[in-house]
Write an enzyme that holds these catalytic residues in place. Structure first.
Site, PDB file in Angstrom:
ATOM      1  N   THR A 179       0.923  -1.145   0.000  1.00  0.00           N
ATOM      2  CA  THR A 179       0.000   0.000   0.000  1.00  0.00           C
ATOM      3  C   THR A 179       0.955   1.185   0.000  1.00  0.00           C
ATOM      4  O   THR A 179       2.093   1.045   0.439  1.00  0.00           O
ATOM      5  CB  THR A 179      -0.852   0.013   1.291  1.00  0.00           C
ATOM      6  OG1 THR A 179      -1.856  -0.995   1.214  1.00  0.00           O
ATOM      7  CG2 THR A 179      -1.558   1.333   1.526  1.00  0.00           C
ATOM      8  N   SER A 209     -10.947  -2.830   0.685  1.00  0.00           N
ATOM      9  CA  SER A 209      -9.712  -2.569   1.443  1.00  0.00           C
ATOM     10  C   SER A 209      -9.975  -1.531   2.541  1.00  0.00           C
ATOM     11  O   SER A 209     -10.918  -0.757   2.471  1.00  0.00           O
ATOM     12  CB  SER A 209      -8.683  -2.021   0.458  1.00  0.00           C
ATOM     13  OG  SER A 209      -7.675  -1.326   1.125  1.00  0.00           O
ATOM     14  N   ASP A 210      -9.079  -1.490   3.520  1.00  0.00           N
ATOM     15  CA  ASP A 210      -9.160  -0.448   4.568  1.00  0.00           C
ATOM     16  C   ASP A 210      -8.757   0.931   4.027  1.00  0.00           C
ATOM     17  O   ASP A 210      -9.073   1.960   4.639  1.00  0.00           O
ATOM     18  CB  ASP A 210      -8.196  -0.781   5.711  1.00  0.00           C
ATOM     19  CG  ASP A 210      -6.752  -0.797   5.204  1.00  0.00           C
ATOM     20  OD1 ASP A 210      -6.397  -1.732   4.446  1.00  0.00           O
ATOM     21  OD2 ASP A 210      -6.001   0.157   5.493  1.00  0.00           O
ATOM     22  N   THR A 228      -0.899   0.735   6.645  1.00  0.00           N
ATOM     23  CA  THR A 228      -0.590  -0.322   5.687  1.00  0.00           C
ATOM     24  C   THR A 228      -0.633  -1.654   6.426  1.00  0.00           C
ATOM     25  O   THR A 228      -0.528  -1.688   7.649  1.00  0.00           O
ATOM     26  CB  THR A 228       0.794  -0.091   5.038  1.00  0.00           C
ATOM     27  OG1 THR A 228       1.105  -1.204   4.203  1.00  0.00           O
ATOM     28  CG2 THR A 228       1.897   0.060   6.072  1.00  0.00           C
ATOM     29  N   ILE A 230      -2.513  -5.760   6.579  1.00  0.00           N
ATOM     30  CA  ILE A 230      -3.707  -6.521   6.197  1.00  0.00           C
ATOM     31  C   ILE A 230      -4.942  -5.698   6.530  1.00  0.00           C
ATOM     32  O   ILE A 230      -5.183  -5.333   7.690  1.00  0.00           O
ATOM     33  CB  ILE A 230      -3.714  -7.886   6.897  1.00  0.00           C
ATOM     34  CG1 ILE A 230      -2.528  -8.698   6.349  1.00  0.00           C
ATOM     35  CG2 ILE A 230      -5.041  -8.609   6.687  1.00  0.00           C
ATOM     36  CD1 ILE A 230      -2.496 -10.133   6.682  1.00  0.00           C
TER      37      ILE A 230
HETATM   38  N1  GLY Z   1      -4.070  -2.491   3.341  1.00  0.00           N
HETATM   39  C1  GLY Z   1      -4.397  -2.857   2.032  1.00  0.00           C
HETATM   40  C2  GLY Z   1      -5.424  -3.889   1.947  1.00  0.00           C
HETATM   41  O1  GLY Z   1      -5.511  -4.771   2.782  1.00  0.00           O
HETATM   42  O2  GLY Z   1      -6.192  -3.861   1.019  1.00  0.00           O
END
Ligand code: GLY
Length: 329
Positions: A179, A209-210, A228, A230
């Protein structure tokens, strides 16, 4: 300090993930981050707003094929690229973004356009419709290395949790969390945060995504944060908003990072974040092996590429604070 006399501050990231050590990746990633810092800090010194600096920083990182955003984005399980980006102005306390957009060069440009619209977060078809309305030229963000990564994963039936944090041939077998993000404080004391991503890689169609939510990107007058890692872990912690709210309620930026990352570690999250507060303090944190972040203090550029501890937070004080040059744990 009076507005116009504040020393600008800048921090950027190109993702978080497994160590680049010994794989020839660290130095090239550092060069790439420092190039972006130099150009964007130059804009801030020339009087650009935090928002302009953040957008330019995100564009440069999106255009760098090694990072997972814009050109060089990872492929989803169906072999398509869908990108997400958001921009938050701290001075206006206004969030805008796009979710799962395809065939565009700089998703952050759409987030900028949406800043002063009444509908400020668009997804899929709506975002594509906006691209048509704005007559943005089509752009294929696919790179050969990301295609090969996807083909390799397809043979393994997509068992990896996430795609490589950076696209380098020798690093592709290393799982990572890519990211890009930028947080800036301008010489008027305004803060902005921007985040852009190609997602986790190999995810289900429709996964959100977050990065285009306040969990992954948030700012007020007091602080700005870009995350950045998960996305599901970042959403579960609501990390960007959690840190910013703590600072807005009076906690020092580095304490807000320390507390929030201890919580993330306890909850076994895999993530990282960067931030700046209105005093000019800069901070970062990670629970992953490596955080690809770099920052400009006004005097010098630094990076976090060789920090080895998995749970670590650190900070650089504002120019008028003389203590706490680093707080690494
Ligand atoms: N942080 C990026 C995603 O998980 O999409």
């Amino acid at each position: 300090m009076r507005p116009g006399h504040i020393q600008p501050k800048l921090i950027i990231h190109g993702g978080a993930g497994s160590s680049l050590r010994g794989k020839g990746g660290e130095e090239s990633v550092r060069r790439s981050l420092f190039r972006t810092l130099e150009e964007v800090y130059g804009l801030l010194i020339a009087g650009a707003s935090a928002e302009t600096a953040v957008v330019r920083g995100c564009q440069l990182l999106e255009d760098e094929p090694r990072f997972n955003a814009g050109t060089g984005s990872v492929l989803q399980s169906d072999g398509q690229i869908r990108m997400s980006a958001s921009l938050m102005s701290g001075s206006e306390q206004r969030f805008s973004g796009v979710i799962n957009i395809s065939r565009i060069k700089n998703p952050i440009d759409l987030a900028l356009y949406l800043q002063d619209q009444s509908d400020r977060i668009l997804s899929d078809h709506g975002a594509a419709e906006l691209v048509r309305e704005l007559k943005l030229p089509p752009h294929d963000p696919l790179t050969e290395i990301r295609l090969q990564e996807w083909i390799q994963e397809r043979h393994g039936n997509f068992h990896r949790e996430m795609a490589g944090v950076v696209a380098e041939k020798e690093l592709l077998t290393e799982a990572g969390r890519g990211t890009v993000g930028v947080v800036a404080l301008d010489n008027e004391g305004r803060i902005a945060a921007g985040t852009s991503t190609g997602g986790k890689g190999f995810e289900r169609i429709g996964r959100v995504s977050d990065s285009a939510t306040p969990a992954g990107n948030y700012a007020t007058h007091h602080a700005g944060i870009s995350c950045t890692g998960i996305g599901e872990d970042i959403l579960d912690e609501c990390l960007a908003a959690r840190i910013v709210v703590r600072v807005t309620d009076g906690m020092a930026l580095q304490d807000a990072f320390q507390r929030s990352f201890l919580e993330s570690e306890t909850n076994r999250r895999d993530l990282g974040a960067i931030g700046i507060d209105r005093t000019g303090a800069i901070a970062w944190g990670k629970t992953s092996e490596v955080l690809l972040a770099a920052y400009h203090t006004g005097e010098a550029m630094h990076d976090t590429l060789s920090l080895e501890e998995t749970m670590v937070t650190g900070s650089h004080p504002s120019s008028h604070e003389q203590t706490n040059t680093k707080n690494v744990r």
